[in-house]
Structures are given as C-alpha cells and as structure tokens.
Design a protein around this motif. Sequence first.
Motif, PDB file in Angstrom:
ATOM      1  N   LEU A   1       0.882  -1.171   0.033  1.00  0.00           N
ATOM      2  CA  LEU A   1       0.274   0.159   0.108  1.00  0.00           C
ATOM      3  C   LEU A   1       0.652   0.827  -0.452  1.00  0.00           C
ATOM      4  CD1 LEU A   1      -2.636   0.893   0.215  1.00  0.00           C
ATOM      5  CD2 LEU A   1      -2.207   1.048   2.700  1.00  0.00           C
ATOM      6  N   VAL A   2       2.237   1.313   0.711  1.00  0.00           N
ATOM      7  CA  VAL A   2       2.587   2.300   0.955  1.00  0.00           C
ATOM      8  C   VAL A   2       3.312   2.873  -0.669  1.00  0.00           C
ATOM      9  CG1 VAL A   2       4.972   3.583   1.687  1.00  0.00           C
ATOM     10  CG2 VAL A   2       3.630   2.450   3.055  1.00  0.00           C
ATOM     11  N   GLU A   3       3.298   2.179  -1.666  1.00  0.00           N
ATOM     12  CA  GLU A   3       4.009   1.971  -2.984  1.00  0.00           C
ATOM     13  C   GLU A   3       3.282   3.841  -3.323  1.00  0.00           C
ATOM     14  OE1 GLU A   3       5.127  -0.605  -5.255  1.00  0.00           O
ATOM     15  OE2 GLU A   3       6.126  -2.038  -3.683  1.00  0.00           O
ATOM     16  N   TYR A   4       1.314   3.940  -3.156  1.00  0.00           N
ATOM     17  CA  TYR A   4       0.779   4.667  -3.489  1.00  0.00           C
ATOM     18  C   TYR A   4       0.583   5.577  -3.002  1.00  0.00           C
ATOM     19  CZ  TYR A   4       1.044   0.528  -6.807  1.00  0.00           C
ATOM     20  OH  TYR A   4       0.517  -0.695  -7.291  1.00  0.00           O
ATOM     21  N   LEU A   5       0.905   5.789  -2.168  1.00  0.00           N
ATOM     22  CA  LEU A   5       1.237   7.056  -1.011  1.00  0.00           C
ATOM     23  C   LEU A   5       1.938   7.595  -0.095  1.00  0.00           C
ATOM     24  CD1 LEU A   5      -1.032   4.539   2.197  1.00  0.00           C
ATOM     25  CD2 LEU A   5      -1.871   5.714   0.555  1.00  0.00           C
ATOM     26  N   PRO A   6       2.636   8.781  -1.025  1.00  0.00           N
ATOM     27  CA  PRO A   6       3.362   9.440  -1.250  1.00  0.00           C
ATOM     28  C   PRO A   6       4.093  10.181   0.375  1.00  0.00           C
ATOM     29  CG  PRO A   6       0.882  11.435  -2.837  1.00  0.00           C
ATOM     30  CD  PRO A   6       1.225   9.726  -2.153  1.00  0.00           C
ATOM     31  N   ASN A   7       2.982  10.196   0.753  1.00  0.00           N
ATOM     32  CA  ASN A   7       3.765  11.073   2.456  1.00  0.00           C
ATOM     33  C   ASN A   7       4.023  10.020   3.048  1.00  0.00           C
ATOM     34  OD1 ASN A   7       4.840  12.927   3.386  1.00  0.00           O
ATOM     35  ND2 ASN A   7       3.359  14.669   3.119  1.00  0.00           N
ATOM     36  N   VAL A   8       3.403   8.581   2.964  1.00  0.00           N
ATOM     37  CA  VAL A   8       3.588   8.034   4.087  1.00  0.00           C
ATOM     38  C   VAL A   8       4.918   6.216   4.114  1.00  0.00           C
ATOM     39  CG1 VAL A   8       2.736   5.880   5.163  1.00  0.00           C
ATOM     40  CG2 VAL A   8       1.765   7.992   3.924  1.00  0.00           C
TER      41      VAL A   8
END
Length: 922
Positions: A83-90
Amino acid sequence: MKNSWKLSTAILALLAMEAAGSPALAQQAAPPPAPTPAADNGIPEIIVTATRREESANRVPIAIQALSGDSLGKLNVTNFEKLVEYLPNVRTASRGPGISSIYIRGLATDTAGAQILGVAGVQPSVGLYLNDAPASTPGRNLDIHATDLNRIEVLAGPQGTLFGANAMGGVVRYITNKPDLADFHAGASGNAAATKGGAASFGAEGFINVPIVKDKLGVRLTFYSDHQGGYIDNVAGTYRMPWDPGGAGRLPTGNPLLVQQAIQSCVGVLNCVATATGTSGGFKVPLRRSISNNAFIEDNYNDANYNGGRGAITYKVNDDWSLEAMSMYQELKTNGVFDYAPGVGDLKVQQYGPNTLKDTISLSTLTLKGRLGILDMIYTSSYQDHHSVQQADYAKYANIGLFMPYYNCDRGVYYAGYANSASNGQTCYSPANSYKVNDRNRRWTQEFRVNTPADKRVRGTFGLFYDVNRIYDVTQWNYVLPDAGFVYNLAPNPAVNQEIKAGVLPGAGFVNTILRRDRQYAVYGEASFDIVPDKLIVTGGARYYNEKAGMYGGSSTSFVGGIRQNCSAVTTDPATGLTSCVYTPLATPPTVLGASSVLSSRLAGINPTTYTGVLLKANLTYKINPSSLVYATFSEGFRPGGFNRKGCNSASGSGGLTAAACSANRSYAPDHVKNYEIGVKLGLFDRRLQINLAAYVIDWRDIQIAAFDQNISNQTFVSNAANARIHGIEGDITARPISGLTIGSGFSYNDSKLTGCSSGAVAQTLCAQGVIAPVGTALALSPKFQGNIRVRYEWETGSGLKPFIAGGVHYVGSTITSDLVNANILYGCASPYTNCGVNSTINGVTVHPGDSITNLQNLFTQPSYTTFEASVGVSKDNWSLTVYGENLSDARPQLFTSANDGEKRVTTSRPRTIGLRVSYKM
C-alpha cells in the motif's frame, strides 16, 4: 475485561430495545457507500468518514487519500508494505511482516530493536484503525491482509481532536465491507506468483454475503490464505566473539569489553602495541570458540503465511436503528529474517539459530447506530487481543554487547579483578545466543458519538472516548552457557514477577516480565458554522484528554553472584596456552535469577502518572463551487508519555549524568506537534481532472527517541531528546482525459530539520556526546521528494470482453535511517590495572578517560530508488484474469537499514515478481 464487555453489550441491548419503538426519522441503516460513479466519464467519488461524517473525499478540507476496494484489487494491494507504494507521504520502518512502524509527513526518528518494542518502543505517531477500533501498537502494528475492504483512508497531518493520541502524524483506517441486507453476493480469487531467485507465492481469498431476513438481518463472511515465498538465503558461515588488534594509528576493534581491557593494559607501557594474541602490556586475548550455522542453512527461508477470516452481522432494528457486530481473526507465521546483510552478499545472511514469528490478531467490535430526534448517534465498543511470539538468533549481539563476556566467558576474561587470570579461565564459549519475545496486547475501547444535522448552518460532532490498553511483555535473552558454569534452570525473581507470573526457558540470562498499562478517556467535539451558506465555513475543534500511564513488574538477570558454578580447576589449550574452567556445583544451588530492575521501587513516587491536556483545531474553508474548495487549518497532536525500565546504570549517576538527571530519566513526557496548513481541492472539466494540494509547516517538540547508550544504561531507554520542524507540500492528481484512460499520481516534498536538543539533562548529554544528530539534520525516513505515476487503460470489445493494460513507476528520494548518529562506548575505569583512569597509548593512539573506544553506528544513508510495475488482463461478466509484474527492474531499495545487532542489515523490496490472479464475483 469480560465483565466490561458484558456490560457494554447490555447497554447496547437496552438502547436497541428503546430504539425499536421510536418513530422513523432517519434513513435505514446501510453498508458504507461504495465509490459513486461520475457521469460522463468523470472520476468516481469515494465516500469517507474522515470527519466522522459521510462525505466525498474530494470535498473534505483534509489532506486525505482514499483507495476503494476496487482500486486495491486493481493495484494488487494485499498488505501495508504494498500500500505504501501508492501513498507518497507515508513511509515505514520494517524488519519484516508484523514488525513495522508507520510514519506520515516525515514524523519519524527510527524504531527500537524488535526484542524490546513492547516495553521500550515509543508510542506510534500514526493512528491505525480497523473501522472505528483503534489498533496501534509500538513497532508491531497490525499487519492486516487487505481483503474484502470497502476502502482504505489515509488522513495526513495531526488528527488529534477527532482521533486523539497517536494521531499526530495522521491516521490510517481500514474500512471493511458491511453486510448487504438486500441481496446475496459471493466471490473468490486465486493468485500465484514467481519471484526471481526466490520461492513461489500463492493464495486464495473469498467472501459470501447472505441476507438471512431480507432488509432486516444479514451476514458477511470473509476468508483468506496467502503464502509468500522467501527470497533471502541463509548461507554457510562461522562466528566467534570479535577481536581485531587494529594496527599502527588504529585502536583495536571487537567486543567493547575486550577492547577496553586491551587499552587499559597499556597504561604506563611505552610503545604498547596490540597483537593478535595480546599486547605488550600484558592483556591476553581470550580463547574464543566458534560456532557454525550448518543446521540452519537454507535457500529462500524467509517465507510468510497469512491465514484468517472475518465475520460481520447487521440487524436492522427499525428504520432508525441498527446493530452491527464484526469479528476478525488472523494468524501470521514467518520463518527466517526479512533484512539481508550486504557484507555477506546480495539477499544473503548468516544466521546461527532459529528465526520465527507467530502473530495472531483477534479483534471484535459491537456498534449501535441510530437517530433520536434530529441527532445521529453511534456507540462502538471494541476488544483486541494481539499476541506475538518471536524467536530470533542473537549471536552477533556479541559484536556490541558490553556485558556479553560475562554471560559467555570465564571470569578471567570479564571480571576486572581477575582479568588475564589463568586460574579463573581465559575462554569465551559458544556465542549461540537467542531471544524470545512473548508480547500480548489486550485493548478495550468504547466511544459514543453524536452528529447534528449536516444540512444546518451550524452543525457539530461530539463524542466521549474511553480506552484501556495493556501490553504484557515476557522477553528472555538466552545466552548463559553450561560451559561457562550456568547450569541451573532459574525462575524470574519474585520481586519482579508479580503481574505476569511468567516462567523462563533454560539458558535465560535476562528476562523482562513487565505489564505496560495505559488508560485514557477523552471528551471531544468539532463544530462548523456557515459564515456564508455553502461558501465560507469556519470550524473549531477541541479534545480534552486524560491519560494515565503505568509500568509494573521488572527485569531479572543472571548478572549476580552465586548463580554460576565454581571454577574449581582449569585445562590449558596447547595451541594458545590459554585456560578454560572446569566448573563444579555450588554447595547451595540458586533457584531464582537476580532482580535487575524492580519497578515498584525503581518507579516509586511517579508510577502511575497522569497526563492531561487540550488539543485544538481551527479550519476556514471556502467552497469555490460544488467540486472545488480551498482551506486553511491549524491542528495539534500528541503521543502519551511513559516509563523506562532503567534510567541509568547507577542511581548515583552514570554516563556523565547527575543522580537527579538519572532520577528524571526514569520516565519521559508526551511529545507534541503543531500543524499549520493550507490546501486546495479542484474538481475540473466535469470531474475529469481532480487536483488536491496541501502545504504545511509542522513544529515537533520534545521528540520521544529510543536510545541504547550503554554509557548511561545497559537497557534501551526513551528520552524527550530533540525538537524539529517540517516544511512540506503534498498532492495527488487524477485525470480521465478520454474514455477508459485513468492517470493517477501523487507526490510529497518534505524539508525536515532537527532544530535543537530538548532542555533535559539526558538530551543535553546525548547531544554533547554526538549521539543525537546535529542541528539541521533531516528527520529519519523522510525523503525530500517522493512520488508515483500510474496509468490504466481499459476498453470493451464487440464480444463483451473488457481488456486492460496498466503500469506504474514509484520514486523515493534518499533518506537517513535514524537521528541517533551512534551510541559510543566510552573508555572508563573498570580494570585490574593500576591507574586505569589516566591516559593510555596503544598502537600509537592516546586514549583519554571518556573517549569513545567503540562506535555503534545507527545512522545510515539510504540512496534514492525507482521501481516499476505493470499488469495486463481481461474481464467478462463476473470473471477477471490479471497478469502482473512487480519490481520489474529487480531493484534493491534500502527500505530500512539497521545495525541493532552490530551488523548492517537492509530490508528491501521483493525481487522481480510475475504473477497471475483469477477472480469471480456473483
């Protein structure tokens, strides 16, 4: 706990019976809305509850990213790492499945070693929720397999007023699909994948939705089983306690105690030189026995298995009231390690003992929803039982452990008064050490919330929250050896074993039996007023919190006299001339370990401690039109404080600290953030283009940092060590320029900097010794820039087939791993040699008391990286088939680098993987 659960159930039942006779004033209970299709090829809206009301994600004045269940499936997201790959500030700090911390907007400094997360891990800076149940845990956040989800919401920035403690960086919410009371549904999917150089992966998942009584009672059941094949090899190797003589102009290196003994042996000796066997001053390098890992050699040995399910039931009492129950269970099992050692080779390690994890999650919620008059009400009670049992190889802790020679070696090696004494033995035995963690997190929460009508000019959300969170930690480090005279199977000391009553394994040299208990209650509310109806809105919010933290139990140790057998005779090694002890039983064998830390006395007068405060929020929103808005927000967040098992090695002062400073280091206070933010959300060209941007300044004060500084304490402690500020901008853009083509992107830019050390004596000492990174250093795991672009094109053929092709690229800038530069071992005076407190010269290097002799590196630079993915597939009617490729360039990004065991280890992405997924829904 069981009585509390029964009480909350009874309350819900009474409210439900009363509601059954109330008039129909509200819409009927229904599952959370699915993404709303937009007309004329527009971007679908996702309905979220980020403000505790149902609103479109693009019309909420919050920086929020929401991925629908359909999007999660298309992106092949099954766990948080993906999921983190699609969350640019996570970002995450992870040492494998079930062992990770989440960070948003750069609010990170590093994480403690996996074996002491339960008692010395700082509280999370990001709140993790399953529906309305908070589920955050220090360092072991729920690694939930993402299946049959309605959506995942990621709220960036402090959300303290509505979500309370641990939401100072933001909130991640997993929202499950609820039962559909009207229609039968079912679906299943299967997946198989091959990884370059690794083992195969495969899995299956499915759901069934049954309306038992149409429009009245329904159930939804979900199941999954996912096997993730390994890709890291445990290769052949040998290991012994390290020692290197250094050489001209260089200090010796190796185990810190061995280095210190060598340096002290040179006091008053001219031209003192270290050699492979000793020094000209008289220090003798002990006989160090080696171990091999032949019994544990294995290719692709880091596999993971997720198995679990979820059940939900909804009963619609009447048109106004509904009762919902949900229960989930997941078992995660892993073998091996998920970070490799670059010094050994690409995707290779050398481990000398078993590495296993069994992580089980049981979480249940009971929710009553309804309306009284014009008020919408919701009452939710949740109970979580999260149990982690981890066993790990700990051999290489002998690289850095100042006290490891005590556990592994003869008295003639480690004890100052007998160093180099042949009659007391001069051998270090097998370093085949391990540890076992048994952590149990039991958490019970209750929340009651009221919403006033959303269509009124003045509207609000008000709530009460209660939370009891217990972490039971039984961790034992098994490194005492029969060869070194430790043959007695001992129990924990009764003085520190009151709360948990834990037993220990043979070989236990140090044991935590600790209960960490947090209780909080809060009153919160947010109210909005339309200064200009449907145009200009002002919102104010506040939360009063009362947090009571306590720590009970303590630590037991073999680091006391009378536990080891007598060294009654010695044998001599003919090759080296060094001796080994022959041990004989004591006249009166011991029965219990010694008491290292008795928290009832160590924390007397301060345990438990209550923290209270008020968090504020203010927002001004201007709606440009129904699809666009701008906003400005001020918000606050905090993390609770807590206690340290041992603030200093000596209550009278250690590591340059005074007795008063050591007393203060028994606990740490909450840390706080203030966030100043402006944002814009623009829905353009009939919602064919959506642009969301936010710029912010964050002030972070008294940052909680977990430090392992053996000069101060031989146990990891948490200190309010530093202050920082973050200037950032983040955004996401989605476009549908033509029918069937969707382009999505997200990015963030964070300029984070430490602004100085906190005012406490421990913080000032850590800064003076160069342990804390200097002012101007970026925060850990906070890349200046990261972003992603993904493209998907789908169409329909004349035969009804719907093919698609998709691709994506992810970029993450360089980062550092920690804001602790190092934890140095300082040259002290604990030696049989006279005048050890004066300068010593060895290999031509003069060492003064207080100089660093062993550098334990914490801060590593992680280079930027780029990864690529692609997928193609086809669907028709209820079937779909997808072929996907991940990490197509077979990159080795350094996701998290650590040296907790004295060896550099890197968590990286799974190598290039090609997979096939088949799905069916009806």
